[in-house]
Each structure stands twice: as structure tokens, then as C-alpha cells.
Design a protein around this motif. Structure first.
Motif, PDB file in Angstrom:
ATOM      1  N   GLU A 189     -64.060  31.458 -65.366  1.00  0.00           N
ATOM      2  CA  GLU A 189     -65.034  30.415 -65.707  1.00  0.00           C
ATOM      3  C   GLU A 189     -65.137  29.384 -64.590  1.00  0.00           C
ATOM      4  O   GLU A 189     -66.221  28.994 -64.175  1.00  0.00           O
ATOM      5  CB  GLU A 189     -64.641  29.721 -67.018  1.00  0.00           C
ATOM      6  CG  GLU A 189     -65.084  30.477 -68.263  1.00  0.00           C
ATOM      7  CD  GLU A 189     -66.555  30.875 -68.202  1.00  0.00           C
ATOM      8  OE1 GLU A 189     -66.841  32.087 -68.235  1.00  0.00           O
ATOM      9  OE2 GLU A 189     -67.407  29.992 -67.997  1.00  0.00           O
ATOM     10  N   THR A 190     -63.988  28.985 -64.065  1.00  0.00           N
ATOM     11  CA  THR A 190     -63.986  27.981 -62.993  1.00  0.00           C
ATOM     12  C   THR A 190     -64.774  28.486 -61.792  1.00  0.00           C
ATOM     13  O   THR A 190     -65.609  27.772 -61.228  1.00  0.00           O
ATOM     14  CB  THR A 190     -62.525  27.709 -62.551  1.00  0.00           C
ATOM     15  OG1 THR A 190     -61.738  27.499 -63.721  1.00  0.00           O
ATOM     16  CG2 THR A 190     -62.438  26.537 -61.607  1.00  0.00           C
TER      17      THR A 190
ATOM     18  N   LEU B 196     -69.612  28.438 -58.406  1.00  0.00           N
ATOM     19  CA  LEU B 196     -70.703  29.175 -57.739  1.00  0.00           C
ATOM     20  C   LEU B 196     -72.058  28.609 -58.153  1.00  0.00           C
ATOM     21  O   LEU B 196     -72.955  28.444 -57.335  1.00  0.00           O
ATOM     22  CB  LEU B 196     -70.616  30.663 -58.075  1.00  0.00           C
ATOM     23  CG  LEU B 196     -69.508  31.466 -57.389  1.00  0.00           C
ATOM     24  CD1 LEU B 196     -69.455  32.890 -57.950  1.00  0.00           C
ATOM     25  CD2 LEU B 196     -69.728  31.508 -55.875  1.00  0.00           C
ATOM     26  N   VAL B 197     -72.200  28.270 -59.421  1.00  0.00           N
ATOM     27  CA  VAL B 197     -73.473  27.702 -59.894  1.00  0.00           C
ATOM     28  C   VAL B 197     -73.773  26.399 -59.150  1.00  0.00           C
ATOM     29  O   VAL B 197     -74.895  26.127 -58.736  1.00  0.00           O
ATOM     30  CB  VAL B 197     -73.420  27.448 -61.414  1.00  0.00           C
ATOM     31  CG1 VAL B 197     -74.626  26.608 -61.873  1.00  0.00           C
ATOM     32  CG2 VAL B 197     -73.379  28.769 -62.183  1.00  0.00           C
TER      33      VAL B 197
ATOM     34  N   ARG C  74     -81.015  31.030 -57.332  1.00  0.00           N
ATOM     35  CA  ARG C  74     -80.574  29.709 -57.815  1.00  0.00           C
ATOM     36  C   ARG C  74     -79.408  29.167 -56.989  1.00  0.00           C
ATOM     37  O   ARG C  74     -78.564  28.404 -57.510  1.00  0.00           O
ATOM     38  CB  ARG C  74     -80.172  29.770 -59.285  1.00  0.00           C
ATOM     39  CG  ARG C  74     -81.227  30.278 -60.252  1.00  0.00           C
ATOM     40  CD  ARG C  74     -82.562  29.611 -60.123  1.00  0.00           C
ATOM     41  NE  ARG C  74     -82.533  28.202 -60.481  1.00  0.00           N
ATOM     42  CZ  ARG C  74     -83.579  27.383 -60.350  1.00  0.00           C
ATOM     43  NH1 ARG C  74     -84.714  27.860 -59.817  1.00  0.00           N
ATOM     44  NH2 ARG C  74     -83.514  26.105 -60.678  1.00  0.00           N
ATOM     45  N   ALA C  75     -79.351  29.519 -55.714  1.00  0.00           N
ATOM     46  CA  ALA C  75     -78.261  29.076 -54.824  1.00  0.00           C
ATOM     47  C   ALA C  75     -78.804  28.602 -53.478  1.00  0.00           C
ATOM     48  O   ALA C  75     -78.033  28.380 -52.535  1.00  0.00           O
ATOM     49  CB  ALA C  75     -77.264  30.222 -54.600  1.00  0.00           C
TER      50      ALA C  75
ATOM     51  N   ALA D 280     -77.764  30.335 -64.223  1.00  0.00           N
ATOM     52  CA  ALA D 280     -78.590  29.290 -63.599  1.00  0.00           C
ATOM     53  C   ALA D 280     -80.086  29.625 -63.662  1.00  0.00           C
ATOM     54  O   ALA D 280     -80.906  28.908 -63.086  1.00  0.00           O
ATOM     55  CB  ALA D 280     -78.157  29.102 -62.140  1.00  0.00           C
ATOM     56  N   GLY D 281     -80.382  30.777 -64.333  1.00  0.00           N
ATOM     57  CA  GLY D 281     -81.794  31.134 -64.510  1.00  0.00           C
ATOM     58  C   GLY D 281     -82.345  32.013 -63.402  1.00  0.00           C
ATOM     59  O   GLY D 281     -83.557  32.184 -63.272  1.00  0.00           O
ATOM     60  N   GLY D 282     -81.437  32.561 -62.601  1.00  0.00           N
ATOM     61  CA  GLY D 282     -81.872  33.430 -61.498  1.00  0.00           C
ATOM     62  C   GLY D 282     -81.801  34.898 -61.862  1.00  0.00           C
ATOM     63  O   GLY D 282     -81.517  35.258 -63.010  1.00  0.00           O
TER      64      GLY D 282
END
Ligand code: LRH
Ligand code: MN
Length: 424
Positions: free
Chosen positions: A34-35, A40-41, A86-87, A392-394
Motif C-alpha cells: 500500500e505504501t 507511486l500515485v 497519471r504520472a 489515479a484514473g489512468g
């Protein structure tokens, strides 16, 4: 080009089952999953405005068509990359290649794509048509005060453009140097350059940073006045707390230990940011991680360790930027590959068991130390990067979606096969 959320949702829908299979081992058993996904997000990489067209060399340039013809189309292309992964939530402009005629409108346009403006870049390595003084023999190092003042004024002008756009940093790369022994008084060149940088530094808004980018050679082939990390560190230290060094991975002599340079600059609090790319020989500006992926991982290994040691925020405390040139690839595909390579190196570095690594080092257990690093490097973290994009919606697979939508063909339809983008 606007990519609708529906388009991305249907792309993901076709792939989510396989994705969940690949992600399961992580969510089931890896504690820091999770971390890593959250980091990354948050981790955004700035796209260079000068690398959205086809690059070239002195031997030739082979445009691929559909290149952005103006700043608006460049922002739209970066917006497309960001919609896909999204990055890529920022664009780094180069002046005068990308002067914002209407900064307010440009800012609104970038905002509509969720893009911020990262460092603005000055250009005193080319003579512009209407330019009074020539930079043939350098800019801030030049023997002629008028040339130096012209370069100082240009950098201050670049800061002004950056302020209009909400940027918070200036990157100064000086091509200054010499091509033959005897041509340059190195000491005077250093002092003149420092004097010029001090005048530029004095014009920086309080909350700005100045990145001093070093480079070993090209376009000068005997000496470069900001030629290595040591000289950049010297300038940045003499300039003051708002000045930092900028590490372009392609700007080192062969076999330089870049991860060690990064570790020391970070420890000294003088590492400002990066121009990510890869190279086999010189400043090849190839896709990040395409030639030396282990080096990119080792650099992020030093970054994660060094930033945590200083309690730094991984996402915001350094300048994460790409600097590439695309001679044979579609620029947007190349940039998608570079962003993912950087995300994967970062994620693998986050996997490293740092306590075990320090214990191995304290025990001079060389094998164990190497095994701990290689274990992380040999771990396929792509499901984590895909999950970060999905959350992130990507797109789960940006490159596949880019190709399935034949975006390059659409851009050629819209802009023509011969459109030329400003830049390298
Ligand atoms: C110099 C450099 C610098 C930019 C230019 C486009 O090689 O890396 O960062 O100004 O490329
Ligand atoms: Mn660079």
C-alpha cells in the motif's frame, strides 16, 4: 487531444481481471504494498516541452508527423500522457522555444489537463535571429561584458515567464567552455560565470530554486565551464541556499558512478533535481532505463535512503524531470516508456530492506548486501505501477491504449505529416 474517462475505463475493464491476478501476491503478502502504491500515485515526473517532436542529430532528422506546432498543442500532448499514466503531471518549458504569448490562457489550458509548470529552462547556447550579441564563445563566461549581460537579462526574463506560469524553479545549463587548449582562462571563466549566476540568483523570487546543470562535454569538446558535479556544487554553494545542482544522467564521463554523486549531493542538501534519460556513450538522451536499468535502480536506491535520512518528501522535495530526444521512436511512446521505467526503479528502491542492508554493510557481508539490492531489482513491480495508475484514473497499459486508439495517426490527421515542433 482529450482522452475520455470512458475510453480509459473500457480499456481497464478488459484488463482488470489479469491485473488483479498479478496484484494478488502483493496485496496478500507484501506488507509495504500500500505504501509503495500511494508513493507511486504521488510521484509526478515533468515532461520536457522540447521533447514532444522528433529529435535529430547533425547527420539527420526523420520527423514522424503530427508534431505539436505550438505551445498549446505541446500542453495538449503532455495532457494526453498524463491522462494515460497519471504520472506526468507537469511540463518543463524551454525559453525561447516555448514563450507563452498569453500566460493566463496557457495556465488555464494546462490546468484543464491537471498539469503544473515545473522548472523553466533558459537558452544561451543558441543565437536567436534578433539577438544583439553572439554566444559563439560562451555566455556568462564570455570575455565581453555585453554578451554576459545579455545572458543575465535573458535568464531574468525566463524567471519572469516562469512566475507568470506558477513555476518555482529555473534550470541554467551553460554550453560554455572551450574546444582547444589555450583558448580559455579557466579561472577567469569560472569567476565571470559565478558573477553572472549571482546576478541571476539575485533576481530569484524568495520561494524559487535555481538548478545549475553540469555537463562533461558537447558542444565544447576540450573544456566545459560547468563540467561536472564538483564545479556545479561549487557554484551552487557560493550562490546561496536557493541554488542546487541538477543531475542529467547523460552528462557524465563514461563509467562515472552517478549513484555515488547523487548520494553525496543529497547528503550535502545541494541536490536539486534530475533530467532522466539513458545513454551508452555520450549525451545520447535515450529512453530512461533502456540501456542501464540497474544504474537507474541504484540511483533511486540512494535517493530513497538519502531522502529518508533527511526526512524529505519524495514527491515534492526534488525536481523530477525527463530530458530526452527521440530520433527513431514516436516521442509520446518514448516518454510513456521513460515515465514507467522511472516509476519501476523508484518502486524497486522502496522495496529494499534498508535495515538488513545496513546490517550487512556493518558486517562487511558484501554478498548479502548485493543480494538485498538485486532481490529488489529482480522483483517485477509492474503490477504496483499499474495499480497506481488505475487508482489515479489512468490506463492499466498506457502504451497499448495509445496504440489501440491510433493516436499518432489522429495527430497526423489533425496537424499534418510535416509539422515540426520547436526543441531539440
Ligand atoms: C543539455 C541539456 C539541457 C537542456 C538541453 C535541451 O544537453 O541537457 O538540459 O537545456 O539539453
Ligand atoms: Mn538536461
Amino acid at each position: 487531444m482529450n482522452l475520455t474517462t470512458d475510453t480509459i475505463a473500457s480499456h481497464n475493464a478488459d484488463r482488470v481481471a489479469r491485473h488483479r491476478q498479478l496484484l494478488a501476491p502483493w496485496t496478500d503478502s507484501v506488507e509495504q504494498t500500500e505504501t509503495i502504491i500511494e508513493k507511486l500515485v504521488a510521484f509526478q515526473i515533468a515532461i520536457p516541452s522540447w521533447a514532444l517532436g522528433t529529435g535529430g542529430t547533425r547527420f539527420g532528422r526523420f520527423p514522424g508527423g503530427g508534431e505539436p506546432r505550438n505551445l498549446e498543442e505541446k500542453i495538449s500532448d503532455v495532457g494526453l500522457l498524463h491522462a494515460l499514466n497519471r504520472a506526468s503531471g507537469a511540463i518543463s518549458l524551454h525559453i525561447p522555444w516555448d514563450i507563452p504569448q498569453d500566460p493566463k490562457a496557457i495556465r488555464q489550458l494546462a490546468d484543464s489537463y491537471g498539469l503544473a509548470f515545473d522548472a523553466v529552462n533558459s537558452n544561451t547556447f543558441q543565437d536567436q535571429p534578433d539577438q544583439q550579441e553572439s554566444y559563439k564563445f560562451g555566455s556568462l563566461q564570455h570575455v565581453d561584458r555585453a554578451v554576459r549581460q545579455q545572458a543575465i537579462d535573458h535568464n531574468i526574463d525566463v524567471i519572469r515567464h516562469g512566475v507568470d506560469l506558477g513555476s518555482k524553479s529555473l534550470t541554467v545549463w551553460l554550453s560554455d567552455g572551450s574546444s582547444f587548449p589555450g583558448q580559455l582562462n579557466f579561472r577567469k571563466a569560472f569567476e565571470r560565470t559565478l558573477g553572472g549566476l549571482q546576478d541571476i540568483y539575485a533576481a530569484l523570487p524568495d520561494d524559487w530554486k535555481m538548478f545549475v546543470e553540469y555537463k562533461a562535454f558537447e558542444p565544447n569538446f576540450y573544456s566545459t565551464t560547468v563540467g561536472d558535479w564538483g564545479s556545479s556544487y561549487l557554484y551552487a554553494s557560493k550562490l546561496g541556499p536557493k541554488a542546487y545542482t541538477l543531475v542529467d544522467l547523460g552528462h557524465h564521463l563514461p563509467n562515472a558512478n552517478i549513484e555515488q554523486i547523487v548520494a553525496i549531493l543529497l547528503m550535502e542538501g545541494k541536490l536539486g533535481g534530475f533530467h532522466f534519460n539513458d545513454s551508452k556513450y555520450g549525451d545520447d538522451d535515450l529512453t530512461a532505463g533502456s540501456i542501464k536499468p540497474y544504474q537507474l535502480f541504484l540511483i533511486f536506491n540512494e535517493l530513497v535512503g538519502g531522502m529518508d535520512a533527511r526526512g524529505m518528501n519524495h514527491a515534492t522535495d526534488l525536481g523530477w524531470m525527463i530530458d530526452a530526444s527521440h530520433n527513431v521512436k514516436d516521442p509520446l511512446e518514448d516518454l510513456l516508456q521513460s515515465v514507467e521505467a522511472i516509476q519501476l526503479a523508484y518502486a524497486q528502491a522502496l522495496l529494499v530492506d534498508r535495515d538488513a542492508l545496513e546490517a550487512a554493510r556493518d558486517a562487511n557481508d558484501v554478498v548479502q548486501a548485493q543480494e538485498l539490492l538485486q532481490d529488489a531489482f529482480r522483483t517485477d513491480v509492474r503490477p504496483l505501477a499499474a495499480e497506481a495508475r488505475r487508482r489515479a484514473g489512468g490506463a492499466l497499459h498506457p502504451l497499448a491504449l495509445y496504440r489501440n486508439l491510433n493516436i499518432r495517426d489522429q495527430l497526423i490527421q489533425e496537424r499534418g505529416a510535416k509539422s515540426i515542433a520547436t526543441g531539440l
